[in-house]
Write a protein that holds these residues in place. Structure first.
Motif, PDB file in Angstrom:
ATOM      1  N   ARG A  12      64.717  20.554  30.727  1.00  0.00           N
ATOM      2  CA  ARG A  12      63.505  21.375  30.874  1.00  0.00           C
ATOM      3  C   ARG A  12      62.785  21.010  32.162  1.00  0.00           C
ATOM      4  O   ARG A  12      62.687  19.835  32.530  1.00  0.00           O
ATOM      5  N   VAL A  13      62.260  22.020  32.836  1.00  0.00           N
ATOM      6  CA  VAL A  13      61.537  21.802  34.081  1.00  0.00           C
ATOM      7  C   VAL A  13      60.174  21.194  33.764  1.00  0.00           C
ATOM      8  O   VAL A  13      59.406  21.725  32.969  1.00  0.00           O
ATOM      9  N   LEU A  14      59.884  20.040  34.398  1.00  0.00           N
ATOM     10  CA  LEU A  14      58.594  19.381  34.255  1.00  0.00           C
ATOM     11  C   LEU A  14      57.660  19.742  35.406  1.00  0.00           C
ATOM     12  O   LEU A  14      56.452  19.704  35.273  1.00  0.00           O
ATOM     13  N   GLY A  15      58.266  20.061  36.537  1.00  0.00           N
ATOM     14  CA  GLY A  15      57.488  20.400  37.731  1.00  0.00           C
ATOM     15  C   GLY A  15      58.389  20.370  38.945  1.00  0.00           C
ATOM     16  O   GLY A  15      59.613  20.312  38.823  1.00  0.00           O
ATOM     17  N   TRP A  16      57.771  20.386  40.123  1.00  0.00           N
ATOM     18  CA  TRP A  16      58.561  20.304  41.352  1.00  0.00           C
ATOM     19  C   TRP A  16      57.711  19.833  42.508  1.00  0.00           C
ATOM     20  O   TRP A  16      56.489  19.825  42.457  1.00  0.00           O
ATOM     21  N   TYR A  17      58.418  19.386  43.550  1.00  0.00           N
ATOM     22  CA  TYR A  17      57.805  18.953  44.800  1.00  0.00           C
ATOM     23  C   TYR A  17      58.194  19.956  45.873  1.00  0.00           C
ATOM     24  O   TYR A  17      59.330  20.424  45.906  1.00  0.00           O
ATOM     25  N   GLU A  18      57.259  20.263  46.751  1.00  0.00           N
ATOM     26  CA  GLU A  18      57.535  21.129  47.898  1.00  0.00           C
ATOM     27  C   GLU A  18      57.145  20.366  49.157  1.00  0.00           C
ATOM     28  O   GLU A  18      55.976  20.016  49.325  1.00  0.00           O
ATOM     29  N   ASP A  19      58.110  20.111  50.001  1.00  0.00           N
ATOM     30  CA  ASP A  19      57.873  19.372  51.241  1.00  0.00           C
ATOM     31  C   ASP A  19      57.630  20.366  52.369  1.00  0.00           C
ATOM     32  O   ASP A  19      58.512  21.134  52.722  1.00  0.00           O
ATOM     33  N   ASN A  20      56.413  20.354  52.885  1.00  0.00           N
ATOM     34  CA  ASN A  20      56.077  21.201  54.015  1.00  0.00           C
ATOM     35  C   ASN A  20      56.141  20.333  55.262  1.00  0.00           C
ATOM     36  O   ASN A  20      55.205  19.610  55.565  1.00  0.00           O
ATOM     37  N   GLY A  21      57.242  20.390  55.969  1.00  0.00           N
ATOM     38  CA  GLY A  21      57.462  19.553  57.131  1.00  0.00           C
ATOM     39  C   GLY A  21      56.439  19.746  58.232  1.00  0.00           C
ATOM     40  O   GLY A  21      56.156  18.830  58.988  1.00  0.00           O
TER      41      GLY A  21
END
Length: 67
Positions: A12-21
């Motif tokens: 199950r998806v708990l969340g996510w990270y998005e890396d904005n370089g």
């Protein structure tokens, strides 16, 4: 912008990270897509959505894995 999805043992998806370089930030979102905080790589600080300092260093996993 790269995205890393965080899942529990059942998949199950708990969340996510998005890396904005460009901005030097890694944003964290919960399973519903709500923004729960960010890590500023340049300042080495984790902050909540209101901009309040939570910790020095990257503690984004503690935000996603919060019960």
């Amino acid at each position: 912008m790269s995205r890393e999805i965080v899942r529990d043992r059942a998949g199950r998806v708990l969340g996510w990270y998005e890396d904005n370089g460009i901005s030097g930030r890694i944003n964290a979102r919960d399973a519903s897509g709500r923004w729960i905080g960010f890590y500023d790589k340049k300042l080495n600080e984790t902050r909540d959505p209101g901009g309040r300092l939570l910790a020095k260093g990257n503690v984004l996993p503690s935000l996603i894995f919060r019960p």
